[in-house]
Design an enzyme around this catalytic site. Structure first.
Site, PDB file in Angstrom:
ATOM      1  N   ALA A   1      36.368  38.261  57.945  1.00  0.00           N
ATOM      2  CA  ALA A   1      37.402  37.817  57.015  1.00  0.00           C
ATOM      3  C   ALA A   1      38.476  37.131  57.859  1.00  0.00           C
ATOM      4  O   ALA A   1      38.274  36.891  59.059  1.00  0.00           O
ATOM      5  CB  ALA A   1      37.952  38.997  56.233  1.00  0.00           C
TER       6      ALA A   1
ATOM      7  N   SER B   1      27.700  39.497  55.321  1.00  0.00           N
ATOM      8  CA  SER B   1      27.320  38.289  54.606  1.00  0.00           C
ATOM      9  C   SER B   1      27.275  37.143  55.613  1.00  0.00           C
ATOM     10  O   SER B   1      28.310  36.720  56.133  1.00  0.00           O
ATOM     11  CB  SER B   1      28.331  37.985  53.495  1.00  0.00           C
ATOM     12  OG  SER B   1      28.119  36.699  52.964  1.00  0.00           O
TER      13      SER B   1
ATOM     14  N   SER C   1      48.830  44.216  65.254  1.00  0.00           N
ATOM     15  CA  SER C   1      49.890  43.739  64.365  1.00  0.00           C
ATOM     16  C   SER C   1      50.200  42.274  64.644  1.00  0.00           C
ATOM     17  O   SER C   1      50.195  41.833  65.784  1.00  0.00           O
ATOM     18  CB  SER C   1      51.168  44.562  64.550  1.00  0.00           C
ATOM     19  OG  SER C   1      52.200  44.049  63.727  1.00  0.00           O
TER      20      SER C   1
ATOM     21  N   LYS D   1      50.393  52.402  65.524  1.00  0.00           N
ATOM     22  CA  LYS D   1      50.382  51.285  64.577  1.00  0.00           C
ATOM     23  C   LYS D   1      50.885  51.739  63.202  1.00  0.00           C
ATOM     24  O   LYS D   1      51.591  51.000  62.500  1.00  0.00           O
ATOM     25  CB  LYS D   1      48.966  50.718  64.466  1.00  0.00           C
ATOM     26  CG  LYS D   1      48.794  49.619  63.395  1.00  0.00           C
ATOM     27  CD  LYS D   1      49.753  48.448  63.604  1.00  0.00           C
ATOM     28  CE  LYS D   1      49.360  47.206  62.824  1.00  0.00           C
ATOM     29  NZ  LYS D   1      49.149  47.361  61.401  1.00  0.00           N
TER      30      LYS D   1
ATOM     31  N   HIS E   1      54.582  51.943  63.421  1.00  0.00           N
ATOM     32  CA  HIS E   1      55.054  50.555  63.419  1.00  0.00           C
ATOM     33  C   HIS E   1      55.169  50.055  61.986  1.00  0.00           C
ATOM     34  O   HIS E   1      56.176  49.465  61.593  1.00  0.00           O
ATOM     35  CB  HIS E   1      54.080  49.679  64.218  1.00  0.00           C
ATOM     36  CG  HIS E   1      54.214  48.203  63.980  1.00  0.00           C
ATOM     37  ND1 HIS E   1      53.744  47.590  62.829  1.00  0.00           N
ATOM     38  CD2 HIS E   1      54.761  47.209  64.725  1.00  0.00           C
ATOM     39  CE1 HIS E   1      54.005  46.298  62.878  1.00  0.00           C
ATOM     40  NE2 HIS E   1      54.614  46.039  64.025  1.00  0.00           N
ATOM     41  N   ASN E   2      54.129  50.289  61.190  1.00  0.00           N
ATOM     42  CA  ASN E   2      54.151  49.825  59.805  1.00  0.00           C
ATOM     43  C   ASN E   2      55.207  50.545  58.982  1.00  0.00           C
ATOM     44  O   ASN E   2      55.819  49.954  58.086  1.00  0.00           O
ATOM     45  CB  ASN E   2      52.768  50.009  59.176  1.00  0.00           C
ATOM     46  CG  ASN E   2      51.777  48.960  59.640  1.00  0.00           C
ATOM     47  OD1 ASN E   2      51.946  48.364  60.695  1.00  0.00           O
ATOM     48  ND2 ASN E   2      50.738  48.740  58.871  1.00  0.00           N
TER      49      ASN E   2
ATOM     50  N   GLU F   1      58.340  48.921  59.706  1.00  0.00           N
ATOM     51  CA  GLU F   1      58.289  47.635  59.006  1.00  0.00           C
ATOM     52  C   GLU F   1      58.714  47.798  57.541  1.00  0.00           C
ATOM     53  O   GLU F   1      59.476  46.984  57.005  1.00  0.00           O
ATOM     54  CB  GLU F   1      56.866  47.088  59.099  1.00  0.00           C
ATOM     55  CG  GLU F   1      56.609  45.766  58.434  1.00  0.00           C
ATOM     56  CD  GLU F   1      55.139  45.414  58.490  1.00  0.00           C
ATOM     57  OE1 GLU F   1      54.569  45.106  57.417  1.00  0.00           O
ATOM     58  OE2 GLU F   1      54.548  45.467  59.582  1.00  0.00           O
TER      59      GLU F   1
END
Length: 484
Positions: free
Chosen positions: A18, A41, A135, A189, A192-193, A196
């Site tokens: 993605a 895919s 990030s 992480k 961290h978020n 945020e």
């Protein structure tokens, strides 16, 4: 080497193509690495090669055995798929086909307790498992993110140079370092978020204060944020706030922000941060208020039913717009300091609880570039932890103590004014209350303990006794005190 060359030996493999996975694969290729590509895919693999195959050396694969065959040993495979069951499925498929010493890197937003579980299971199979927080969003993935890898130290010897090379760099220093064992990278992480979340809530409150408190337009507020970004508040989020506020809707000619539904969504990392803090007994009030503010914004039925309820007598708008704007900037900065202080306390508590031996100053170093919360004052945080690695709170470090002292009167005026105007400021207010609670010599928790002892015989300590001694009052008896 062409994108279709199947004889290539790749230094790194990426599965899950993605946008984030594709951009990280391209980032590796831009740095001169040969990258093996895989996606459930195959059409996504082909789409990447068609659009960007000329940017570097890629090896196309359709199956996991073909994918692994293209990789140098020990194999290094980065998984960029949705957290949860999809990640477990890919891990198991890879592990079944891998050999001892191979490395699986989970670059998604996995819950750190899942990473602890996976690392143990993979280690028992003779493989290495690295939970790496990444990030920076789509742009960071392509041009240099902040990377927070946990896992075995020996795996970082093989993996670290690659991750450091594709990470953002500040003053020549990579925004990537080995965090610690098993789930430490994803834990950091997660925090961290959480920071945020708090950062964005505080920015939103500052915006609303200028909009509703002073009647400024989105364009006018954009200029204020642009000016703030040239000073102490210099950060990525402040910078892009100005950009969002400047955006004009092509259909109506109105500011885009005035047309966006005021219902903030969330993917869960903020909630994880708060849940973890509750388990650790760490007060992250600013992050919690930010999470709850998003939940409240999405409580459509409740908001629809209560819109227009009584406000009481509201005050008048500030007469000195310049002074109030300056006050808001200082309140924002002070509240931001509190958010980071709480986040770093949670990292310290998590490190102690799980035996990770995390160096807090390293987080400030690797968050200076690439990540969403990158900010000028992270240099100050690094300096604070360099001076005292066991700093009990950022708030007591000389620079931050001085910054809050400079802001405190403005901070109080903003919270009072917001209350008088009926403007909700849960972030500003909770940060100020947290600060006041820390600096207050005696809290009402003494009464709380007295009440707990009354109804539940939970005991209490005394200020005139050793801290390890406990006492109980015979509330239903003669009310004498006994040592528990």
């Amino acid at each position: 080497m062409t994108s279709s060359d199947t004889t290539a030996t790749a230094q790194i493999g990426v599965t899950g193509l993605a946008v984030m996975g594709s951009n990280i694969a391209r980032n590796f290729a831009h740095k001169g690495y040969t990258v093996a590509l895989h996606n459930r895919s195959v059409s996504k693999t082909d789409a990447l090669l068609e659009a960007h195959g000329s940017e570097g050396k890629f090896v196309r694969s359709e199956t996991i055995p073909e994918f692994l065959a293209a990789l140098e040993k020990p194999r290094r495979v980065l998984i960029m798929v949705k957290a949860g069951d999809p990640t477990d499925a890919v891990i198991n498929e890879l592990a079944d086909a891998m050999e001892e010493g191979d490395i699986i890197i989970d670059g998604g937003n996995s819950l750190f307790t899942d990473t602890i579980r996976r690392e143990k299971a993979i280690r028992e199979r003779g493989l290495h498992y690295v939970g790496a927080g990444i990030s920076g969003g789509e742009e960071g993935a392509l041009n240099g993110p902040s990377i927070m890898p946990g896992g075995p130290k020996e795996s970082y010897e093989s993996l670290g140079p690659l991750l450091e090379e594709i990470s953002a760099h500040v003053d020549g220093v990579p925004c990537c370092t080995h965090i610690g064992p098993d789930g430490s990278g994803h834990f950091v992480k997660m925090v961290h978020n959480g920071i945020e979340y708090s950062d964005m809530q505080l920015i939103g409150e500052a915006y609303q204060l200028l909009r509703d408190g002073l009647g400024k337009s989105a364009g006018e507020i954009a200029e204020v944020f642009a000016e703030w970004n040239s000073g102490d508040l210099d950060s990525y989020l402040i910078e892009i706030t100005a950009e969002v506020l400047r955006q004009v809707d092509a259909k109506t000619g109105k500011p885009l922000v005035d047309l966006i539904l005021d219902e903030a969504e969330q993917k869960g990392t903020g909630r994880w941060t708060v849940k973890s803090a509750l388990d650790l007994g760490v007060p992250v009030t600013g992050i919690a208020e930010a999470v709850f503010a998003r939940a409240l914004s999405g409580s459509v039925a409740q908001r629809t039913a209560t819109t227009g309820l009584a406000s009481g007598d509201l005050g008048t708008k500030p007469s000195d717009a310049a002074r109030f704007t300056d006050d808001v900037s200082k309140a924002l900065y002070a509240s931001k300091i509190v958010a980071y202080a709480q986040g770093f306390n949670q990292i310290q508590a998590g490190s102690n609880e799980y035996g990770w031996d995390i160096t807090p100053g390293d987080m400030a170093t690797i968050w200076r570039g690439g990540c969403i919360i990158r900010a000028k004052f992270l240099n100050r945080i690094k300096e604070a932890f360099d001076e005292d690695a066991n700093l009990p709170s950022l708030i007591v470090a000389p620079y931050f103590r001085s910054a809050i002292e400079d802001a405190i009167d403005s901070w109080r005026r903003v919270v009072v004014t917001a209350t008088e105007l009926g403007i909700p400021v849960p972030g500003f207010a909770s940060a100020l209350s947290y600060y006041d609670a820390l600096r207050t010599e005696r809290l009402p928790a003494a009464l709380t303990q007295g009440l707990r002892d009354f109804f539940g015989a939970h005991t209490y300590g005394r200020i005139d006794a050793d801290r390890d001694k406990r006492f109980h009052t015979l509330w239903s008896g003669d009310r004498s005190e006994v040592e528990a």
